[in-house]
Motif scaffolding. Sequence first.
Motif, PDB file in Angstrom:
ATOM      1  N   PRO A  33       0.830  -1.206   0.000  1.00 16.69           N
ATOM      2  CA  PRO A  33       0.000   0.000   0.000  1.00 16.69           C
ATOM      3  C   PRO A  33       0.869   1.262   0.000  1.00 16.69           C
ATOM      4  O   PRO A  33       1.975   1.262   0.532  1.00 16.69           O
TER       5      PRO A  33
ATOM      6  N   CYS B 273      -7.737   8.661  -1.460  1.00 13.00           N
ATOM      7  CA  CYS B 273      -6.534   9.164  -0.807  1.00 13.00           C
ATOM      8  C   CYS B 273      -5.775   9.972  -1.856  1.00 13.00           C
ATOM      9  O   CYS B 273      -5.733   9.594  -3.019  1.00 13.00           O
TER      10      CYS B 273
ATOM     11  N   ALA C  45       1.080   5.122   1.212  1.00 12.79           N
ATOM     12  CA  ALA C  45       0.509   6.077   2.166  1.00 12.79           C
ATOM     13  C   ALA C  45       0.375   7.445   1.512  1.00 12.79           C
ATOM     14  O   ALA C  45       1.242   7.867   0.748  1.00 12.79           O
ATOM     15  N   HIS C  46      -0.711   8.128   1.809  1.00  9.04           N
ATOM     16  CA  HIS C  46      -0.976   9.464   1.284  1.00  9.04           C
ATOM     17  C   HIS C  46      -1.235  10.426   2.440  1.00  9.04           C
ATOM     18  O   HIS C  46      -1.777  10.028   3.471  1.00  9.04           O
TER      19      HIS C  46
ATOM     20  N   THR D 246      -8.553   1.303  -1.686  1.00  7.36           N
ATOM     21  CA  THR D 246      -8.386   2.557  -0.968  1.00  7.36           C
ATOM     22  C   THR D 246      -8.977   2.398   0.426  1.00  7.36           C
ATOM     23  O   THR D 246     -10.154   2.062   0.566  1.00  7.36           O
TER      24      THR D 246
ATOM     25  N   ALA E 199      -4.575   7.427   8.905  1.00  5.88           N
ATOM     26  CA  ALA E 199      -3.807   6.849   7.796  1.00  5.88           C
ATOM     27  C   ALA E 199      -4.720   6.761   6.583  1.00  5.88           C
ATOM     28  O   ALA E 199      -5.931   6.614   6.724  1.00  5.88           O
ATOM     29  N   CYS E 200      -4.118   6.856   5.391  1.00 11.35           N
ATOM     30  CA  CYS E 200      -4.880   6.708   4.155  1.00 11.35           C
ATOM     31  C   CYS E 200      -3.978   6.008   3.142  1.00 11.35           C
ATOM     32  O   CYS E 200      -2.882   6.493   2.836  1.00 11.35           O
ATOM     33  N   TYR E 201      -4.429   4.866   2.647  1.00 14.51           N
ATOM     34  CA  TYR E 201      -3.619   4.037   1.756  1.00 14.51           C
ATOM     35  C   TYR E 201      -4.345   3.733   0.463  1.00 14.51           C
ATOM     36  O   TYR E 201      -5.552   3.529   0.452  1.00 14.51           O
ATOM     37  N   ASP E 202      -3.570   3.662  -0.615  1.00 15.19           N
ATOM     38  CA  ASP E 202      -4.036   3.208  -1.932  1.00 15.19           C
ATOM     39  C   ASP E 202      -3.236   1.987  -2.336  1.00 15.19           C
ATOM     40  O   ASP E 202      -2.080   1.834  -1.944  1.00 15.19           O
ATOM     41  N   ARG E 203      -3.849   1.166  -3.150  1.00 14.72           N
ATOM     42  CA  ARG E 203      -3.169   0.054  -3.805  1.00 14.72           C
ATOM     43  C   ARG E 203      -3.436   0.184  -5.301  1.00 14.72           C
ATOM     44  O   ARG E 203      -4.398   0.824  -5.698  1.00 14.72           O
TER      45      ARG E 203
END
Length: 128
Positions: A18, A116, A20-21, A71, A58-62
């Motif tokens: 992932p 994100c 992180a943003h 997301t 926390a904010c995650y994208d894949r």
Amino acid sequence: MLAAILAPLAAISAQAQPIAHPVATFAGLDKITGRITRFDVYIDETVLFGALEITPRACYDRPASDTLQRTSAFLEVNQRSLDGESQRIFTGWMFADSPALSAVDHAVYDVWLIECKTSTNVPPPDER
């Protein structure tokens, strides 16, 4: 034989990590007025939406090719009373692909994760 054992391990490690943003974008519905508001929040910043204090941690994208929830954001939501007291009503992960999976349960407001982002036109909290 060894190749048969290592093949599944290679597939697991091939999944993208992932990303992180620093900014999470949410949408909020005021059920009384029917108004939907879209807003950006920096990680560890607290914003007020109606009577709700929303703090993403926390904010995650894949990547889009990933089969997992692409997301996700970990957030804390408090409800502020008229006398200024706050009570935690939600702590946990929210998923943009499945907003009902882990929703903020409130009688007046709905909040869900949109995306994100790496940047926003909203100035950071330390520049306001």
